[in-house]
Design a protein around this motif. Structure first.
Motif, PDB file in Angstrom:
ATOM      1  N   PRO A  52       0.831  -1.209   0.000  1.00 29.82           N
ATOM      2  CA  PRO A  52       0.000   0.000   0.000  1.00 29.82           C
ATOM      3  C   PRO A  52       0.866   1.259   0.000  1.00 29.82           C
ATOM      4  N   GLY A  53       0.466   2.240  -0.783  1.00 27.40           N
ATOM      5  CA  GLY A  53       1.185   3.497  -0.845  1.00 27.40           C
ATOM      6  C   GLY A  53       2.318   3.524  -1.849  1.00 27.40           C
ATOM      7  N   VAL A  54       2.662   2.380  -2.437  1.00 27.79           N
ATOM      8  CA  VAL A  54       3.708   2.311  -3.453  1.00 27.79           C
ATOM      9  C   VAL A  54       3.054   2.464  -4.819  1.00 27.79           C
ATOM     10  N   THR A  55       3.598   3.336  -5.654  1.00 29.37           N
ATOM     11  CA  THR A  55       2.971   3.567  -6.966  1.00 29.37           C
ATOM     12  C   THR A  55       3.538   2.691  -8.072  1.00 29.37           C
ATOM     13  N   GLU A  56       4.800   2.272  -7.964  1.00 24.94           N
ATOM     14  CA  GLU A  56       5.386   1.409  -8.987  1.00 24.94           C
ATOM     15  C   GLU A  56       4.735   0.027  -8.914  1.00 24.94           C
ATOM     16  N   THR A  57       4.428  -0.548 -10.072  1.00 31.56           N
ATOM     17  CA  THR A  57       3.838  -1.877 -10.091  1.00 31.56           C
ATOM     18  C   THR A  57       4.879  -2.928 -10.484  1.00 31.56           C
ATOM     19  N   PHE A  58       4.609  -4.149 -10.068  1.00 33.59           N
ATOM     20  CA  PHE A  58       5.442  -5.302 -10.378  1.00 33.59           C
ATOM     21  C   PHE A  58       4.524  -6.439 -10.800  1.00 33.59           C
ATOM     22  N   PRO A  59       5.004  -7.339 -11.647  1.00 32.67           N
ATOM     23  CA  PRO A  59       4.191  -8.505 -11.995  1.00 32.67           C
ATOM     24  C   PRO A  59       4.153  -9.508 -10.840  1.00 32.67           C
ATOM     25  N   HIS A  60       2.941  -9.928 -10.503  1.00 35.80           N
ATOM     26  CA  HIS A  60       2.746 -10.946  -9.484  1.00 35.80           C
ATOM     27  C   HIS A  60       2.122 -12.160 -10.162  1.00 35.80           C
ATOM     28  N   VAL A  61       2.713 -13.326  -9.941  1.00 43.78           N
ATOM     29  CA  VAL A  61       2.256 -14.561 -10.570  1.00 43.78           C
ATOM     30  C   VAL A  61       1.381 -15.295  -9.558  1.00 43.78           C
TER      31      VAL A  61
END
Length: 104
Positions: free
Chosen positions: A80-89
């Motif tokens: 929460p509060g982080v704007t960068e996204t990462f791929p989650h499998v």
């Protein structure tokens, strides 16, 4: 699309033997976390420096072809509060979806 995951060599070897990679991140399983953490090509080096700097055992970089996974991949912020996204499998990674393995 290609995504990347940093794994211990031992976890990757175990996945090849069992037919499923289920380590989410350092000391966390897919069952505990709910997904496997991954990164895009421009993110994995930062993940290595931030989360794996103190890992003493040999590491490998798994290059994963998402079209071969058979489980959902969702771009999300890691917290929460982080704007960068990462791929989650959202599921186990079949070793056949891993198209390259590079020692780190």
């Amino acid at each position: 699309m290609r995504i990347f995951h940093i794994a211990t060599r031992a976890d990757w070897t175990a996945a090849q033997e069992s037919g499923a990679y289920t380590t989410s991140t350092v000391d966390r399983s897919l069952a505990e976390e709910g997904f496997v953490h991954a990164s895009r090509a421009d993110q994995w080096e930062g993940v290595l420096a931030t989360f794996y700097a103190d890992v003493a055992e040999p590491l490998v970089l798994l290059e994963i072809e998402t079209d071969l996974l058979g489980v959902p991949v969702v771009e999300e912020p890691p917290a929460p509060g982080v704007t960068e996204t990462f791929p989650h499998v959202y599921g186990a990674i079949a070793p056949s979806a891993v198209v390259a393995v590079t020692p780190l």
